[in-house]
Design an enzyme around this catalytic site. Structure first.
Site, PDB file in Angstrom:
ATOM      1  N   ASN A 109      22.270  -2.020  14.331  1.00  0.00           N
ATOM      2  CA  ASN A 109      22.560  -0.667  14.817  1.00  0.00           C
ATOM      3  C   ASN A 109      21.798   0.325  13.967  1.00  0.00           C
ATOM      4  O   ASN A 109      21.583   0.096  12.780  1.00  0.00           O
ATOM      5  CB  ASN A 109      24.067  -0.389  14.708  1.00  0.00           C
ATOM      6  CG  ASN A 109      24.443   0.994  15.199  1.00  0.00           C
ATOM      7  OD1 ASN A 109      23.931   1.459  16.237  1.00  0.00           O
ATOM      8  ND2 ASN A 109      25.303   1.692  14.474  1.00  0.00           N
ATOM      9  N   HIS A 111      22.097   4.275  12.672  1.00  0.00           N
ATOM     10  CA  HIS A 111      23.093   5.339  12.541  1.00  0.00           C
ATOM     11  C   HIS A 111      22.455   6.509  11.788  1.00  0.00           C
ATOM     12  O   HIS A 111      21.788   6.292  10.770  1.00  0.00           O
ATOM     13  CB  HIS A 111      24.319   4.820  11.785  1.00  0.00           C
ATOM     14  CG  HIS A 111      25.396   5.852  11.668  1.00  0.00           C
ATOM     15  ND1 HIS A 111      26.183   6.226  12.737  1.00  0.00           N
ATOM     16  CD2 HIS A 111      25.791   6.623  10.622  1.00  0.00           C
ATOM     17  CE1 HIS A 111      27.022   7.176  12.351  1.00  0.00           C
ATOM     18  NE2 HIS A 111      26.805   7.438  11.068  1.00  0.00           N
ATOM     19  N   SER A 138      20.197   5.036   8.720  1.00  0.00           N
ATOM     20  CA  SER A 138      20.384   3.666   8.231  1.00  0.00           C
ATOM     21  C   SER A 138      20.330   2.697   9.403  1.00  0.00           C
ATOM     22  O   SER A 138      20.830   3.006  10.485  1.00  0.00           O
ATOM     23  CB  SER A 138      21.765   3.510   7.577  1.00  0.00           C
ATOM     24  OG  SER A 138      21.980   4.477   6.569  1.00  0.00           O
ATOM     25  N   ASP A 147      30.234   1.357  12.108  1.00  0.00           N
ATOM     26  CA  ASP A 147      29.162   1.833  11.225  1.00  0.00           C
ATOM     27  C   ASP A 147      29.265   1.214   9.835  1.00  0.00           C
ATOM     28  O   ASP A 147      29.098   1.893   8.815  1.00  0.00           O
ATOM     29  CB  ASP A 147      29.169   3.372  11.157  1.00  0.00           C
ATOM     30  CG  ASP A 147      28.914   3.989  12.522  1.00  0.00           C
ATOM     31  OD1 ASP A 147      28.210   3.367  13.331  1.00  0.00           O
ATOM     32  OD2 ASP A 147      29.432   5.090  12.786  1.00  0.00           O
TER      33      ASP A 147
HETATM   34  C1  GAR Z   1      20.031   8.597  17.478  1.00  0.00           C
HETATM   35  O1  GAR Z   1      19.951   9.673  16.575  1.00  0.00           O
HETATM   36  C2  GAR Z   1      20.916   7.508  16.915  1.00  0.00           C
HETATM   37  O2  GAR Z   1      20.793   7.330  15.526  1.00  0.00           O
HETATM   38  C3  GAR Z   1      22.275   8.030  17.265  1.00  0.00           C
HETATM   39  O3  GAR Z   1      22.139   8.552  18.559  1.00  0.00           O
HETATM   40  C4  GAR Z   1      20.794   9.008  18.749  1.00  0.00           C
HETATM   41  C5  GAR Z   1      20.236   8.351  19.985  1.00  0.00           C
HETATM   42  O4  GAR Z   1      18.986   8.865  20.343  1.00  0.00           O
HETATM   43  N1  GAR Z   1      23.253   6.994  17.196  1.00  0.00           N
HETATM   44  C6  GAR Z   1      24.527   7.183  16.852  1.00  0.00           C
HETATM   45  O5  GAR Z   1      24.988   8.276  16.573  1.00  0.00           O
HETATM   46  C7  GAR Z   1      25.366   5.922  16.837  1.00  0.00           C
HETATM   47  N2  GAR Z   1      26.670   6.199  16.362  1.00  0.00           N
HETATM   48  P1  GAR Z   1      18.034   8.053  21.327  1.00  0.00           P
HETATM   49  O6  GAR Z   1      18.821   7.712  22.594  1.00  0.00           O
HETATM   50  O7  GAR Z   1      16.928   9.018  21.639  1.00  0.00           O
HETATM   51  O8  GAR Z   1      17.535   6.828  20.625  1.00  0.00           O
END
Ligand code: GAR
Length: 198
Positions: A109, A111, A138, A147
């Site tokens: 994952n 985060h 991370s 997480d």
């Molecule tokens: C990213 O910033 C990712 O790290 C976050 O959502 C966004 C997705 O963007 N993930 C989380 O918050 C997970 N808990 P994307 O769809 O453009 O890759």
């Protein structure tokens, strides 16, 4: 050499998914086998299809209150794709321990925080609010706890005076797009040494 098969789970625009997919070429030890979303309207599905990758979606909304039933449906296309590695990339549903245990040791994952700080949501605003000098992202192995799990890579970003959550999120996202492919390449080659950027 046979390539490792990578399934990527998304919820939205899928910019991290695109960075992973585009990295899996040439001498990379893995190739994408499926992009799976919990929202049929997730923008990333079209981007994956345009790249010739099989896609599927299971709308989580009809399963409200029954996470196990949703996950049973999610498992069907996922298991059919036979992934060696599952990457959560902006996948915004919490997964049960049962689901996670099926992919123990092969699910990653990303985060948007320097874990173990700021698990959960609104990480950028929370880092600014706390007066932190730096923030970042991370990649970790997924375990049943949210997480949590062994950290496989981190990238750091300075927090500026007068920073906003939106501006900071945009700078972190640029780092995410470098970090996740770097971790996946190393992980797919069997090396779990953390990637530290920059
Ligand atoms: C990213 O910033 C990712 O790290 C976050 O959502 C966004 C997705 O963007 N993930 C989380 O918050 C997970 N808990 P994307 O769809 O453009 O890759």
């Amino acid at each position: 050499m046979s390539h490792k098969r990578v399934a990527i789970l998304i919820s939205g625009g899928g910019s991290n998914m695109v960075s992973l997919v585009d990295s899996m070429a040439g001498d990379h030890p893995a190739r994408p086998c499926l992009v799976l979303a919990n929202d049929p309207e997730a923008g990333g599905l079209k981007k994956a299809a345009a790249r010739g990758i099989p896609t599927a979606s299971i709308d989580h909304r009809p399963f409200k209150g029954d996470r196990a039933a949703f996950e049973a449906e999610l498992l069907k296309p996922l298991e059919a794709a036979g992934p060696d590695i599952v990457c959560l990339a902006g996948f915004m549903r919490v997964l049960t321990g049962d689901f996670v245990s099926r992919f123990q040791g092969r699910m990653l994952n990303i985060h948007p925080s320097l874990l173990p700080k700021y698990k959960g949501l609104n990480t950028h605003a929370r880092a600014i609010e706390a007066g932190d000098a730096e923030h970042g992202c991370s990649v970790h192995e997924v375990t049943a706890a949210l997480d949590d799990g062994p950290i496989l890579g981190q990238a750091r970003v300075q927090i500026d005076a007068n920073d906003t959550p939106e501006a900071l999120a945009a700078r972190v996202l640029v780092c995410e797009h470098k970090l996740y492919p770097a971790v996946l390449r190393r992980y797919a080659s069997g090396d779990r040494t953390p990637v530290l950027l920059p």
